[in-house]
Design an enzyme around this catalytic site. Structure first.
Site, PDB file in Angstrom:
ATOM      1  N   SER A 189       0.839  -1.203   0.000  1.00  0.00           N
ATOM      2  CA  SER A 189       0.000   0.000   0.000  1.00  0.00           C
ATOM      3  C   SER A 189       0.871   1.249   0.000  1.00  0.00           C
ATOM      4  CB  SER A 189      -0.909   0.017   1.219  1.00  0.00           C
ATOM      5  OG  SER A 189      -1.458   1.303   1.365  1.00  0.00           O
TER       6      SER A 189
ATOM      7  N   HIS B  84      -1.144  -1.546  -4.133  1.00  0.00           N
ATOM      8  CA  HIS B  84      -2.412  -1.183  -3.497  1.00  0.00           C
ATOM      9  C   HIS B  84      -2.497   0.338  -3.379  1.00  0.00           C
ATOM     10  CE1 HIS B  84      -5.914  -2.170  -0.975  1.00  0.00           C
ATOM     11  NE2 HIS B  84      -5.541  -1.175  -0.183  1.00  0.00           N
TER      12      HIS B  84
ATOM     13  N   ASP C  78      -4.800   3.393  -2.111  1.00  0.00           N
ATOM     14  CA  ASP C  78      -5.900   3.751  -1.213  1.00  0.00           C
ATOM     15  C   ASP C  78      -6.430   5.146  -1.526  1.00  0.00           C
ATOM     16  OD1 ASP C  78      -6.088   1.524   0.687  1.00  0.00           O
ATOM     17  OD2 ASP C  78      -4.043   2.078   1.245  1.00  0.00           O
TER      18      ASP C  78
ATOM     19  N   MET D 226      -9.103   7.938  -0.526  1.00  0.00           N
ATOM     20  CA  MET D 226      -9.987   8.316   0.593  1.00  0.00           C
ATOM     21  C   MET D 226     -10.579   9.687   0.335  1.00  0.00           C
ATOM     22  SD  MET D 226      -7.522   7.311   3.738  1.00  0.00           S
ATOM     23  CE  MET D 226      -6.787   5.689   3.893  1.00  0.00           C
TER      24      MET D 226
ATOM     25  N   HIS E  25      -8.233   0.697  -4.093  1.00  0.00           N
ATOM     26  CA  HIS E  25      -9.166   0.504  -2.974  1.00  0.00           C
ATOM     27  C   HIS E  25      -9.887   1.821  -2.728  1.00  0.00           C
ATOM     28  CE1 HIS E  25      -9.529  -0.339   1.672  1.00  0.00           C
ATOM     29  NE2 HIS E  25     -10.708  -0.321   1.070  1.00  0.00           N
TER      30      HIS E  25
ATOM     31  N   MET F 111     -12.146   4.124  -0.849  1.00  0.00           N
ATOM     32  CA  MET F 111     -12.842   4.413   0.410  1.00  0.00           C
ATOM     33  C   MET F 111     -13.559   5.736   0.204  1.00  0.00           C
ATOM     34  SD  MET F 111      -9.832   3.146   2.942  1.00  0.00           S
ATOM     35  CE  MET F 111      -8.618   3.194   1.631  1.00  0.00           C
TER      36      MET F 111
ATOM     37  N   MET G 146     -11.580  -6.100   5.538  1.00  0.00           N
ATOM     38  CA  MET G 146     -10.756  -5.107   6.249  1.00  0.00           C
ATOM     39  C   MET G 146     -10.391  -5.667   7.620  1.00  0.00           C
ATOM     40  SD  MET G 146     -10.065  -2.515   4.344  1.00  0.00           S
ATOM     41  CE  MET G 146      -9.187  -1.612   5.621  1.00  0.00           C
TER      42      MET G 146
ATOM     43  N   ASP H  85      -6.439  -6.371   4.597  1.00  0.00           N
ATOM     44  CA  ASP H  85      -5.850  -5.023   4.548  1.00  0.00           C
ATOM     45  C   ASP H  85      -5.944  -4.369   5.918  1.00  0.00           C
ATOM     46  OD1 ASP H  85      -5.030  -2.478   3.860  1.00  0.00           O
ATOM     47  OD2 ASP H  85      -6.772  -2.019   2.607  1.00  0.00           O
TER      48      ASP H  85
HETATM   49  C1  DX5 Z   1      -6.402   1.642   5.536  1.00  0.00           C
HETATM   50  C2  DX5 Z   1      -5.924   1.318   4.149  1.00  0.00           C
HETATM   51  C3  DX5 Z   1      -4.780   0.387   4.129  1.00  0.00           C
HETATM   52  C4  DX5 Z   1      -3.518   0.889   4.771  1.00  0.00           C
HETATM   53  C5  DX5 Z   1      -2.768  -0.298   5.321  1.00  0.00           C
HETATM   54  O1  DX5 Z   1      -7.621   2.269   5.489  1.00  0.00           O
HETATM   55  O2  DX5 Z   1      -6.975   0.700   3.408  1.00  0.00           O
HETATM   56  O3  DX5 Z   1      -4.505  -0.094   2.831  1.00  0.00           O
HETATM   57  O4  DX5 Z   1      -2.687   1.609   3.895  1.00  0.00           O
HETATM   58  O5  DX5 Z   1      -1.691   0.134   6.046  1.00  0.00           O
HETATM   59  P1  DX5 Z   1      -0.923  -0.793   7.088  1.00  0.00           P
HETATM   60  O6  DX5 Z   1      -0.420  -1.992   6.361  1.00  0.00           O
HETATM   61  O7  DX5 Z   1       0.159   0.098   7.573  1.00  0.00           O
HETATM   62  O8  DX5 Z   1      -1.918  -1.167   8.167  1.00  0.00           O
HETATM   63 ZN    ZN Z   2      -6.462  -0.299   1.492  1.00  0.00          ZN
END
Ligand code: DX5
Ligand code: ZN
Length: 217
Positions: free
Chosen positions: A9, A34, A36, A38, A67, A69, A138, A176
């Site tokens: 990620s 990955h 993310d 948001m 991903h 969010m 998750m 994740d």
């Molecule tokens: C959290 C994200 C993850 C995050 C994971 O909301 O979806 O992908 O980056 O980070 P680590 O591996 O540090 O928990």
């Molecule tokens: Zn993620």
């Protein structure tokens, strides 16, 4: 179903050296990346969006595992495809029409992923499983990197794998949040096969970290 896969990620990467760090993870053997996204609404934080994805598309040919969010993901999936997504995962909790969102992602030629937050009952995904390539369980509350793995997640992974097996589906199960080199084996044994890791890959020596995950696959 794909074999075991590592999806680092980039949320945990050094954004000032993003291209370099992605290349390093790629060359060390990580199969996916990955990404993310948001929106500050579905989750409290805001990360990055299309311009960043479009830019990093130039540095690697690895699978872009996006991903989302964000609320109403259906409004944006086409744009994410256009800026380089290979796989798009949306949250069941973020849309009023999961069926339509699945169909839309599929129509764009992307792999389709659906995600559930830790408090959403796993039973809620049953009716969608046969339409998905990947189910993301998750293992922390989404929103931030660097959190601790929620131990109850192990049983949830087992339940989803059991459900998929009973339905005869070769489903990818992604995990994740809080997945470290030390607990990766636990989630693999429970039935997950796509491992996301942010801080455990980008915090420290990226090449060594990636290799430590791959050695367990
Ligand atoms: C959290 C994200 C993850 C995050 C994971 O909301 O979806 O992908 O980056 O980070 P680590 O591996 O540090 O928990
Ligand atoms: Zn993620």
């Amino acid at each position: 179903m794909s074999k075991n896969i590592l999806s680092p990620s980039i949320l945990a990467a050094d954004f000032a050296r993003l291209g370099e760090q992605i290349k390093e993870a790629d060359e060390a053997g990580a199969q996916y990346l990955h990404i993310d996204v948001m929106d500050g609404v579905f989750v409290p934080s805001i990360s990055f969006g299309m311009p960043v994805i479009k830019t990093i598309r130039k540095v690697t040919n690895r699978i872009f595992d996006v991903h989302l969010m964000i609320v109403e993901p259906e409004r944006y999936v086409k744009e994410f495809k256009e800026c380089g997504a290979d796989s798009i995962t949306f949250h069941l909790e973020a849309t009023e029409d999961a069926e339509e969102t699945i169909a839309l992602i599929r129509s764009l030629g992307c792999r389709v992923g659906m995600s559930i937050k830790p408090k959403t009952p796993v039973e809620a995904v049953r009716k969608y499983l046969d339409k998905l390539d990947m189910l993301l369980v998750m293992t922390v509350e989404p929103g931030f990197g660097g959190q601790k793995y929620i131990p109850e997640s192990t049983e949830r992974i087992r339940q989803v794998r059991k459900m998929a097996d009973e339905m005869g589906l070769a489903l990818d199960i992604q995990v994740d949040g809080g997945i470290t080199i030390d607990n990766a084996k636990v989630v693999l044994d429970a039935g997950a096969n796509v491992i996301v890791a942010g801080s455990a890959v980008f915090g420290g020596n990226i090449t060594e970290n990636v290799k430590k995950y791959l050695a367990q696959f």
